[in-house]
Design an enzyme around this catalytic site. Structure first.
Site, PDB file in Angstrom:
ATOM      1  CG  HIS A  86      66.297  62.584  64.919  1.00 50.18           C
ATOM      2  ND1 HIS A  86      67.231  61.829  65.593  1.00 50.18           N
ATOM      3  CD2 HIS A  86      65.385  61.706  64.446  1.00 50.18           C
ATOM      4  CE1 HIS A  86      66.884  60.546  65.543  1.00 50.18           C
ATOM      5  NE2 HIS A  86      65.770  60.436  64.848  1.00 50.18           N
ATOM      6  CG  ASP A  88      68.683  63.969  68.749  1.00 45.65           C
ATOM      7  OD1 ASP A  88      68.056  63.960  67.663  1.00 45.65           O
ATOM      8  OD2 ASP A  88      68.147  63.684  69.840  1.00 45.65           O
ATOM      9  CD  GLU A 152      63.029  61.178  67.432  1.00 47.22           C
ATOM     10  OE1 GLU A 152      61.934  60.602  67.376  1.00 47.22           O
ATOM     11  OE2 GLU A 152      64.070  60.592  67.794  1.00 47.22           O
ATOM     12  CD  GLU A 153      66.741  58.867  68.953  1.00 42.31           C
ATOM     13  OE1 GLU A 153      65.824  58.439  69.675  1.00 42.31           O
ATOM     14  OE2 GLU A 153      67.056  58.334  67.873  1.00 42.31           O
TER      15      GLU A 153
HETATM   16  N1  BES Z   1      63.321  56.820  64.376  1.00 45.17           N
HETATM   17  C1  BES Z   1      62.818  56.462  65.646  1.00 45.17           C
HETATM   18  C2  BES Z   1      61.369  55.998  65.613  1.00 45.17           C
HETATM   19  C3  BES Z   1      61.059  54.823  64.735  1.00 45.17           C
HETATM   20  C4  BES Z   1      61.961  53.807  64.510  1.00 45.17           C
HETATM   21  C5  BES Z   1      59.816  54.746  64.153  1.00 45.17           C
HETATM   22  C6  BES Z   1      61.640  52.742  63.693  1.00 45.17           C
HETATM   23  C7  BES Z   1      59.475  53.679  63.366  1.00 45.17           C
HETATM   24  C8  BES Z   1      60.402  52.676  63.124  1.00 45.17           C
HETATM   25  C9  BES Z   1      62.961  57.631  66.581  1.00 45.17           C
HETATM   26  O1  BES Z   1      64.243  58.204  66.517  1.00 45.17           O
HETATM   27  C10 BES Z   1      62.812  57.145  67.997  1.00 45.17           C
HETATM   28  O2  BES Z   1      63.622  56.378  68.427  1.00 45.17           O
HETATM   29  N2  BES Z   1      61.790  57.634  68.712  1.00 45.17           N
HETATM   30  C11 BES Z   1      61.615  57.330  70.079  1.00 45.17           C
HETATM   31  C12 BES Z   1      60.644  58.250  70.724  1.00 45.17           C
HETATM   32  C13 BES Z   1      61.227  59.471  71.365  1.00 45.17           C
HETATM   33  C14 BES Z   1      60.155  60.276  72.024  1.00 45.17           C
HETATM   34  C15 BES Z   1      62.357  59.181  72.308  1.00 45.17           C
HETATM   35  C16 BES Z   1      61.051  55.938  70.238  1.00 45.17           C
HETATM   36  O3  BES Z   1      60.302  55.460  69.377  1.00 45.17           O
HETATM   37  O4  BES Z   1      61.371  55.352  71.255  1.00 45.17           O
HETATM   38 MN    MN Z   2      64.795  58.517  64.586  1.00 44.63          MN
HETATM   39 MN    MN Z   3      65.606  56.855  67.670  1.00 40.33          MN
END
Ligand code: BES
Ligand code: MN
Ligand code: MN
Length: 457
Positions: A86, A88, A152-153
């Site tokens: 992603h 963003d 994604e964020e």
């Molecule tokens: N890259 C992250 C998720 C992540 C970080 C997984 C570190 C494992 C280790 C991703 O960009 C993220 O922040 N996802 C969000 C969920 C989304 C639906 C907003 C999260 O995990 O809060």
């Molecule tokens: Mn991420």
């Molecule tokens: Mn993230």
């Protein structure tokens, strides 16, 4: 391997400069004021994919921000790797806590400081450069498809439609994602699971207007106090979540699975020092890695109400609100948890207030296979480039599209992340080690090589 290292060495500075250009775009998906920047970022990513040698590059419009697609099909008989990432990023706030501005990437002590440095620009861009490297250095062992999204964020809400409408185009043998963490550079690891998410906002309303807290205080329920009490009651004295039915679908891990998780190297003192806390907190009966990787949780992500400006104002606010999210583990379902939360929160509200619960986004948990050819390819690639076999871990974060790819396309994912939990994702002073960036660019071609080999092509 020698060729790979050589190519990285010869192109080091350009690889870094290009990442810096990407990091300079403030592609914050959550805040509409950055819309032109987010759109420009998509165009930049598309151009870089084309430059690296991708065909059929397209900035695909959605109801929200576009998805950048590109591919290189070298041989229909070879396996296909779908790279997801992603472009963003999270909002940079609070700005005043950044040592250098979030969108002016700066190197300190071998680390790149910028919003998105690790999550996920620094990580997905490694794939673009590894692709360039393979194209220039003997060709692709596998077909490759890129799908880099811009929401994604904020919950990837337009991705499902895109995936459903593009099943043929996205057809692949594995999804490869670098958007997770390793334990450390000394202890390389591969995440084999991600938690799901159910995100809601609650509003508690009392009197029909803000009141003088002397004139009315003591006689009228204060929504801020009531909200605080309601939130506090969501965990019991053992830090278990009190919502009825919340744990019903959670599958307990076997003793072997628990042992495997607890075998990963972990230094509690270092963990606490890094965070500046004197004690850890969590569900009784579970270790830190179990709490973050295998147990569901409930967190308040924001809470507000009443006067928060300069100085003091004696007010009894008419409203108070909070953003609350729950991380889910396999077999829990975000819609069901959303409904359980809503019913419970409405039920525990005293008559003195009214409660409104508004769901935000959700996502499903996943466990990725460790017995697949793709996982073995990732293991071999990491073992070769780090000189050590990767330790399997369960990640605490969420990437909702992983479950979506599985459900819609029937494709499993390999989470080959090169970040560190201490990279300050979503925090001020997010960073990514330059070493990890180059290490990722070196490791990814090995994944393609071994995936092709082990797939028998
Ligand atoms: N890259 C992250 C998720 C992540 C970080 C997984 C570190 C494992 C280790 C991703 O960009 C993220 O922040 N996802 C969000 C969920 C989304 C639906 C907003 C999260 O995990 O809060
Ligand atoms: Mn991420
Ligand atoms: Mn993230």
């Amino acid at each position: 391997m020698q060729n790979i290292k050589q190519y990285v060495e010869q192109n080091k500075q350009r690889f870094l400069d290009e990442l810096f250009d990407l990091l300079r775009f403030p592609s914050v998906s959550a805040d509409p004021k950055y819309k032109p920047d987010v759109l420009e970022t998509a165009d930049y990513v598309a151009k870089k994919l084309s430059d690296a040698g991708a065909d059929k590059v397209e900035v695909c419009q959605t109801a929200g921000y576009p998805i950048v697609y590109g591919e290189k099909i070298v041989d229909a008989a070879k396996p296909t790797v779908l790279v997801y990432g992603h472009y963003d990023v999270q909002p940079p706030d609070p700005l005043e806590l950044w040592k250098t501005p979030p969108f002016e990437p700066t190197v300190r002590d071998g680390k790149i400081y910028a919003r998105g440095a690790c999550d996920d620009k620094g990580q997905f861009y490694m794939h673009v450069k590894a692709f360039e490297l393979m194209m220039q250095n003997g060709g692709l062992p596998c077909n490759i498809k890129f799908m880099i999204e811009g929401e994604e964020e904020v919950g990837s809400s337009n991705l499902e439609i895109f995936v459903k409408e593009n099943k043929q185009r996205l057809k692949a043998d594995v999804v490869l994602i670098s958007d997770t963490s390793m334990i450390s550079m000394e202890h390389p690891s591969l995440e084999t699971g991600l938690r799901g998410l159910s995100y809601l906002e609650v509003e508690v309303t009392g009197p029909n207007r803000d009141l003088h807290s002397g004139v009315y205080g003591g006689a009228v329920a204060n929504p801020a106090t009531i909200l605080a009490k309601m939130i506090a009651s969501l965990h019991d004295e053992n830090n278990h979540i009190t919502i009825p039915g919340f744990y019903d679908d959670v599958i307990d891990l076997t003793p072997d699975e628990r042992n495997a998780i607890n075998d990963a190297p972990y230094n509690e003192a270092e963990y606490m020092t890094d965070l500046g806390v004197d004690e850890l907190w969590g569900e009784k009966g579970y270790t830190t890695f179990e709490r973050t990787g295998t147990r569901p949780t409930l967190e308040v992500n924001g809470i507000w109400g009443g006067y928060i400006g300069e100085g003091a104002k004696t007010v009894l606010p008419s409203k108070a609100s909070a953003k609350i999210s729950m991380r889910l583990v396999p077999n829990q379902h975000s819609d069901k948890i959303r409904d359980l939360f809503t019913a419970h929160f409405e039920k525990i509200a005293p008559k003195s207030v009214k409660v409104k619960v508004t769901p935000h986004h959700g996502g499903e948990p996943v466990v990725t296979p460790t017995d697949s050819v793709a996982y073995q390819a990732a293991q071999k690639a990491i073992t070769e480039s780090f000189g050590k076999a990767p330790i399997p871990t369960r990640g605490g974060g969420s990437i909702p599209i992983v479950a979506l790819f599985e459900a819609e396309l029937g494709i499993k994912t390999v989470l080959m992340g090169f970040g560190l939990d201490s990279d300050a994702l979503h925090s001020p002073n997010e960073k990514y080690d330059i070493y990890n960036y180059y290490k990722g660019i070196e490791t990814i071609p090995l994944f393609h090589k071994y995936f092709a080999e082990l797939s028998g092509s």
